[in-house]
Design a protein around this motif. Structure first.
Motif, PDB file in Angstrom:
ATOM      1  N   LEU A  30       0.823  -1.212   0.000  1.00 21.93           N
ATOM      2  CA  LEU A  30       0.000   0.000   0.000  1.00 21.93           C
ATOM      3  C   LEU A  30       0.858   1.264   0.000  1.00 21.93           C
ATOM      4  N   ASN A  31       1.834   1.337   0.894  1.00 21.05           N
ATOM      5  CA  ASN A  31       2.612   2.565   1.054  1.00 21.05           C
ATOM      6  C   ASN A  31       3.534   2.833  -0.132  1.00 21.05           C
ATOM      7  N   ASP A  32       4.280   1.807  -0.580  1.00 22.77           N
ATOM      8  CA  ASP A  32       5.210   2.008  -1.698  1.00 22.77           C
ATOM      9  C   ASP A  32       4.469   2.362  -2.982  1.00 22.77           C
ATOM     10  N   SER A  33       3.337   1.714  -3.208  1.00 25.08           N
ATOM     11  CA  SER A  33       2.582   1.979  -4.433  1.00 25.08           C
ATOM     12  C   SER A  33       1.928   3.346  -4.383  1.00 25.08           C
ATOM     13  N   ARG A  34       1.399   3.716  -3.242  1.00 32.15           N
ATOM     14  CA  ARG A  34       0.777   5.033  -3.077  1.00 32.15           C
ATOM     15  C   ARG A  34       1.804   6.141  -3.268  1.00 32.15           C
ATOM     16  N   GLN A  35       2.995   5.927  -2.738  1.00 31.67           N
ATOM     17  CA  GLN A  35       4.056   6.935  -2.863  1.00 31.67           C
ATOM     18  C   GLN A  35       4.484   7.114  -4.318  1.00 31.67           C
ATOM     19  N   LEU A  36       4.491   6.020  -5.088  1.00 27.93           N
ATOM     20  CA  LEU A  36       4.943   6.090  -6.472  1.00 27.93           C
ATOM     21  C   LEU A  36       3.873   6.647  -7.398  1.00 27.93           C
ATOM     22  N   SER A  37       2.644   6.198  -7.257  1.00 32.12           N
ATOM     23  CA  SER A  37       1.596   6.559  -8.219  1.00 32.12           C
ATOM     24  C   SER A  37       0.630   7.622  -7.726  1.00 32.12           C
ATOM     25  N   GLY A  38       0.577   7.803  -6.410  1.00 30.71           N
ATOM     26  CA  GLY A  38      -0.404   8.743  -5.860  1.00 30.71           C
ATOM     27  C   GLY A  38      -1.765   8.108  -5.649  1.00 30.71           C
ATOM     28  N   HIS A  39      -1.902   6.798  -5.957  1.00 30.68           N
ATOM     29  CA  HIS A  39      -3.179   6.098  -5.795  1.00 30.68           C
ATOM     30  C   HIS A  39      -2.996   4.887  -4.878  1.00 30.68           C
ATOM     31  N   THR A  40      -3.964   4.670  -4.022  1.00 27.84           N
ATOM     32  CA  THR A  40      -3.912   3.533  -3.107  1.00 27.84           C
ATOM     33  C   THR A  40      -4.339   2.254  -3.814  1.00 27.84           C
ATOM     34  N   PRO A  41      -3.556   1.190  -3.716  1.00 28.59           N
ATOM     35  CA  PRO A  41      -3.974  -0.088  -4.302  1.00 28.59           C
ATOM     36  C   PRO A  41      -5.323  -0.534  -3.742  1.00 28.59           C
ATOM     37  N   GLU A  42      -6.044  -1.333  -4.532  1.00 29.15           N
ATOM     38  CA  GLU A  42      -7.390  -1.748  -4.157  1.00 29.15           C
ATOM     39  C   GLU A  42      -7.467  -3.269  -4.045  1.00 29.15           C
ATOM     40  N   TYR A  43      -7.922  -3.737  -2.877  1.00 23.62           N
ATOM     41  CA  TYR A  43      -8.206  -5.159  -2.665  1.00 23.62           C
ATOM     42  C   TYR A  43      -9.713  -5.376  -2.768  1.00 23.62           C
ATOM     43  N   THR A  44     -10.125  -6.395  -3.517  1.00 23.08           N
ATOM     44  CA  THR A  44     -11.542  -6.722  -3.680  1.00 23.08           C
ATOM     45  C   THR A  44     -11.719  -8.228  -3.653  1.00 23.08           C
ATOM     46  N   VAL A  45     -12.736  -8.695  -2.934  1.00 16.92           N
ATOM     47  CA  VAL A  45     -13.096 -10.116  -2.958  1.00 16.92           C
ATOM     48  C   VAL A  45     -14.191 -10.309  -3.996  1.00 16.92           C
ATOM     49  N   ILE A  46     -13.960 -11.217  -4.948  1.00 13.89           N
ATOM     50  CA  ILE A  46     -14.890 -11.455  -6.054  1.00 13.89           C
ATOM     51  C   ILE A  46     -15.575 -12.801  -5.855  1.00 13.89           C
ATOM     52  N   ASP A  47     -16.900 -12.775  -5.780  1.00 10.99           N
ATOM     53  CA  ASP A  47     -17.720 -13.994  -5.674  1.00 10.99           C
ATOM     54  C   ASP A  47     -17.292 -14.897  -4.524  1.00 10.99           C
ATOM     55  N   GLU A  48     -16.714 -14.329  -3.489  1.00 11.29           N
ATOM     56  CA  GLU A  48     -16.280 -15.119  -2.331  1.00 11.29           C
ATOM     57  C   GLU A  48     -15.335 -16.256  -2.702  1.00 11.29           C
ATOM     58  N   SER A  49     -14.671 -16.129  -3.861  1.00 10.41           N
ATOM     59  CA  SER A  49     -13.788 -17.210  -4.293  1.00 10.41           C
ATOM     60  C   SER A  49     -12.460 -16.708  -4.850  1.00 10.41           C
ATOM     61  N   GLU A  50     -12.272 -15.406  -4.884  1.00  5.51           N
ATOM     62  CA  GLU A  50     -11.036 -14.865  -5.463  1.00  5.51           C
ATOM     63  C   GLU A  50     -10.758 -13.487  -4.874  1.00  5.51           C
ATOM     64  N   LEU A  51      -9.482 -13.251  -4.586  1.00  3.68           N
ATOM     65  CA  LEU A  51      -9.045 -11.932  -4.119  1.00  3.68           C
ATOM     66  C   LEU A  51      -8.332 -11.234  -5.266  1.00  3.68           C
ATOM     67  N   ARG A  52      -8.781 -10.014  -5.577  1.00  2.00           N
ATOM     68  CA  ARG A  52      -8.137  -9.240  -6.644  1.00  2.00           C
ATOM     69  C   ARG A  52      -7.431  -8.035  -6.037  1.00  2.00           C
ATOM     70  N   LEU A  53      -6.183  -7.852  -6.445  1.00  2.08           N
ATOM     71  CA  LEU A  53      -5.410  -6.674  -6.055  1.00  2.08           C
ATOM     72  C   LEU A  53      -5.119  -5.856  -7.300  1.00  2.08           C
ATOM     73  N   ILE A  54      -5.437  -4.559  -7.259  1.00  2.59           N
ATOM     74  CA  ILE A  54      -5.091  -3.639  -8.341  1.00  2.59           C
ATOM     75  C   ILE A  54      -4.057  -2.656  -7.814  1.00  2.59           C
ATOM     76  N   ILE A  55      -2.917  -2.589  -8.491  1.00  5.74           N
ATOM     77  CA  ILE A  55      -1.874  -1.601  -8.178  1.00  5.74           C
ATOM     78  C   ILE A  55      -1.804  -0.648  -9.359  1.00  5.74           C
ATOM     79  N   TRP A  56      -2.015   0.618  -9.090  1.00  7.27           N
ATOM     80  CA  TRP A  56      -2.056   1.605 -10.173  1.00  7.27           C
ATOM     81  C   TRP A  56      -0.653   2.018 -10.591  1.00  7.27           C
ATOM     82  N   ALA A  57      -0.484   2.276 -11.859  1.00  7.19           N
ATOM     83  CA  ALA A  57       0.823   2.639 -12.417  1.00  7.19           C
ATOM     84  C   ALA A  57       1.121   4.113 -12.150  1.00  7.19           C
ATOM     85  N   ALA A  58       2.412   4.404 -12.020  1.00  3.81           N
ATOM     86  CA  ALA A  58       2.839   5.802 -11.963  1.00  3.81           C
ATOM     87  C   ALA A  58       2.653   6.422 -13.344  1.00  3.81           C
ATOM     88  N   GLN A  59       2.150   7.626 -13.382  1.00  3.29           N
ATOM     89  CA  GLN A  59       1.960   8.302 -14.665  1.00  3.29           C
ATOM     90  C   GLN A  59       3.237   9.046 -15.032  1.00  3.29           C
TER      91      GLN A  59
END
Length: 414
Positions: A380-409
């Protein structure tokens, strides 16, 4: 020859709790007997009990070895594979072999032998849930099914990584990979392997490699656990489209090797911008340290009991998506992950904490995991510092965890 003679003698005695005969009827290349769904029930019944062998090309009434036309063997084999993969849920892990046995006239005729081991899972087939009782399949009553689900779910959810894997002999464990987790003077014997929990005994007292042992102490864990891979793909744009695919790799081998391969894949495919100034300063799309932590967490905490589900690691122009099979363990939520920790796979985590990272030249940690629970905060901290956006954790259909890390522009992308 001894194996053939022993099998022929068993055939003469007839079907039993671990042996089933099926005569094959064909219409061209199409199998019309046995019926697909009934055959799927038979296979699932063996896997739900103690395993067994099905011989295709042997009459179940007369015990005659009728065989299968040699030019039709491939078609019948494909038919069996389709049933194992598509008709039974979760898919069956069957060993399918073509062998010769002596026919009624004395000449050898080809048959297909299907071997199934006692499964780690409870399998459902078109007719429901079956088990093998004597020489026949029986649909399980609710009480029997409940006990079996409890038994195997406890193995899967609580200590699945310590479950013995049928057909995985302790000999499959690589001595060099095992020694990574032992003192240099330790003797690698069966007692030590049990103590390390990379070998465990089944209900009959037979020793087998455990799920964790296979994942970290064999060079090809996918041989026994086909789902144990990282699928890495890089796309040119912002959507998942094969027409925009730039690079792809299936990362296999021991879990630590999978992490390093996937990380190298990301570094090879991510863009790095250089700032203008007196001193050149490279600015990558993603934090390498954050990606490393995310990949380690993925292989350490995914649900390995989910057959057919791989970790997916996809790079886009604007983000990384990491899909990890399995819902969050225990009472964890996406919001509490930064503050709490819980291990689904205690053995895997324990071994990864003793598994050295091959290159620490960039000041990274010396071992794959540490038990301080710093992984998610670093992501969370390293990605937020680089891109300015907080990574997002989401549970999909109670069977999968998805992590999105946003790219630095980078300059020109805004």
């Amino acid at each position: 020859m001894q194996d053939v003679d022993a099998l022929v003698k068993r055939i003469r005695l007839g079907e039993d709790a671990t042996l089933e005969f099926k005569q094959v009827l064909l219409d061209g290349d199409k199998v019309i007997g046995p019926k697909r769904n009934a055959f799927a029930d038979e296979l699932a019944g063996f896997a739900n009990t103690r395993g067994g062998t099905v011989l295709l090309g042997v009459d179940d009434k007369s015990h005659a070895i009728t065989g299968i036309p040699i030019e039709k063997l491939d078609a019948v084999e494909s038919w069996v594979q389709e049933i194992c993969n598509d008709t039974v849920k979760p898919p069956l892990d069957a060993l399918i072999r073509k062998i010769y046995l002596p026919g009624p006239g004395g000449d050898d005729v080809p048959i297909i032998r299907v071997d199934l081991s006692r499964s780690l899972f409870v399998h459902k087939s078109p007719g429901g849930y079956f088990r093998r009782v004597g020489s026949a399949k029986r649909e399980m009553g609710t009480d029997v099914l409940a006990r079996l689900l409890q038994e195997r779910s406890q193995s899967r959810v609580i200590r699945f990584d310590e479950s013995p894997v049928s057909k995985a002999s302790p000999d499959c464990l690589d001595d060099g990979l095992v020694r990574r987790f032992l003192r240099h003077d330790a003797v690698v014997d069966l007692a030590m392997l049990r103590k390390l929990r990379v070998v465990a005994d089944d209900e009959n007292g037979a020793p087998w490699a455990t799920v964790g042992g296979i994942l970290l102490c064999t060079h090809t864990p996918e041989q026994w656990l086909p789902q144990a891979r990282i699928q890495a793909v890089s796309y040119a744009g912002t959507r998942r489209d094969i027409n925009y695919q730039l690079d792809a790799r299936d990362c296999g081998g021991p879990l630590d090797q999978q992490v390093i391969e996937a990380l190298h894949f990301a570094c090879r495919n991510m863009r790095v911008a250089a700032s203008k100034g007196l001193a050149r300063l490279d600015r990558p799309q993603f934090s390498e340290r954050a990606l490393f932590e995310a990949l380690v967490n993925a292989v350490a905490h995914r649900d390995y009991s989910m057959a057919g589900a791989r970790i997916r690691f996809h790079l886009f122009q604007d983000r990384v998506e990491l899909h990890v099979p399995g819902a969050l363990a225990n009472t964890l939520t996406p919001d509490s992950m930064e503050l709490r920790q819980y291990s689904r796979n205690e053995l895997i985590v324990s071994l990864l904490t003793r598994c050295q990272v091959p290159d620490q030249s960039d000041g990274a940690r010396s071992h794959m995991m540490e038990r301080r629970g710093d992984g998610v905060p670093i992501i969370l901290n390293d990605s937020r510092q680089l891109s300015g956006h907080t990574p997002e954790y989401t549970v999909i259909d109670e069977s999968e965890l998805r992590l999105i890390i946003w790219a630095a522009q980078h300059e020109g992308e805004r």
